[in-house]
Design a protein around this motif. Structure first.
Motif: not given
Length: 295
Positions: A20-24, A27-35, A215-216, A221-226
């Protein structure tokens, strides 16, 4: 039930969360750098663990000689691994990244055997290879999605991420047997946030407020909390069973991502997906067959 009997089910929940985190993340990786994304992920995760740590009255106190190794494991497990994975996802499709990352348990098994932490057995090896075949079947034609012409860079980054995770999964166990799980996890995560902040600064993360869409931010938040919750579960599993038998459940992550596509995106439930799930279940069963002695 004993902790050893519960551990496989707990590890399975981690495999689902990773998918689930990989899907999220995709979805959001293009809105910021990977680090930057990785820094937010584990800063939020650490903030989730710290109140529980205080409530449980489990201070982060370690022997002087164990502080740097635990911090180093956290930096590699959370910082380097996730930065490499996020970097790879910016080059190649999520399905291809998931298949490469599915080598995690195979690499773990090899590293554990080389260090004398586990025995290589036919059942365990067959189970790991069968789960990888199940992942490939489940992803099917998604593996053929076109990526960038320099996609080999992303493939190499994801493979290195899997190797980082494999090494850490093996090396964590002595510290998890020496100290409570929660302090080890919280301290390792905090160490990674400091490392990731340095990388994120190079991406301009602190030059202004992160420019995520609404949405990002939900995805972050989902990725962080989970991640905070399920990393504790992951370490607990490593404490109570062998690294290979924990990491093999990461094969559930790409299958989870594919099933989310069926449930949420009206993608078809294909025969290869069903065959992949069957192979994955068979591989998990093989890898968890009793071997005549406790590991």
């Amino acid at each position: 039930m004993t902790p050893a009997a519960i551990a496989p089910w707990a590890a399975a929940s981690v495999g689902v969360q990773v998918g689930a985190a990989m899907v999220a993340t995709r979805f959001v990786v293009d809105e910021s750098g990977p680090a930057t994304l990785a820094m937010f992920r584990y800063a939020i995760g650490a903030l989730c663990l710290l109140p529980v740590l205080r409530w449980q009255r489990q201070p982060m106190r370690f022997a002087r000689g164990d502080i740097l190794p635990i911090a180093g494991l956290g930096i590699v497990q959370f910082g380097l691994l996730i930065a490499l994975l996020n970097y790879g996802l910016s080059f190649i499709p999520a399905a291809r990244a998931a298949l490469i990352f599915a080598s995690f348990p195979l690499l773990t098994m090899v590293v554990a055997a080389l260090l004398g932490r586990e025995r290589l057995t036919l059942a365990k090896t067959s189970g790991v290879l069968l789960t990888m075949a199940g992942v490939a079947l489940a992803l099917g034609d998604k593996l053929l999605e076109p990526g960038r012409t320099d996609g080999f860079i992303g493939e190499g980054a994801v493979l290195l991420a899997a190797l980082c995770g494999a090494v850490c999964s093996v090396l964590y166990r002595p510290y998890l047997q020496r100290y409570p799980t929660l302090p080890v996890g919280a301290f390792a995560m905090l160490a990674s946030v400091g490392f990731l902040a340095l990388l994120a600064a190079g991406e301009g993360a602190f030059s202004g407020w992160a420019g995520y869409s609404a949405g990002g931010w939900v995805a972050v938040l989902f990725i962080g909390v989970s991640s905070g919750i399920f990393y504790f579960v992951w370490l607990w599993c490593l404490r109570h069973t062998s690294p290979t038998r924990v990491t093999i459940f990461l094969g559930l992550s790409p299958v989870t991502a594919a099933l989310f596509g069926v449930l949420l995106l009206d993608e078809p439930l294909t025969l290869p997906l069903l065959a992949g799930i069957a192979a994955l279940i068979a591989g998990l069963w093989l890898a968890h067959r009793p071997e005549g002695r406790t590991e």
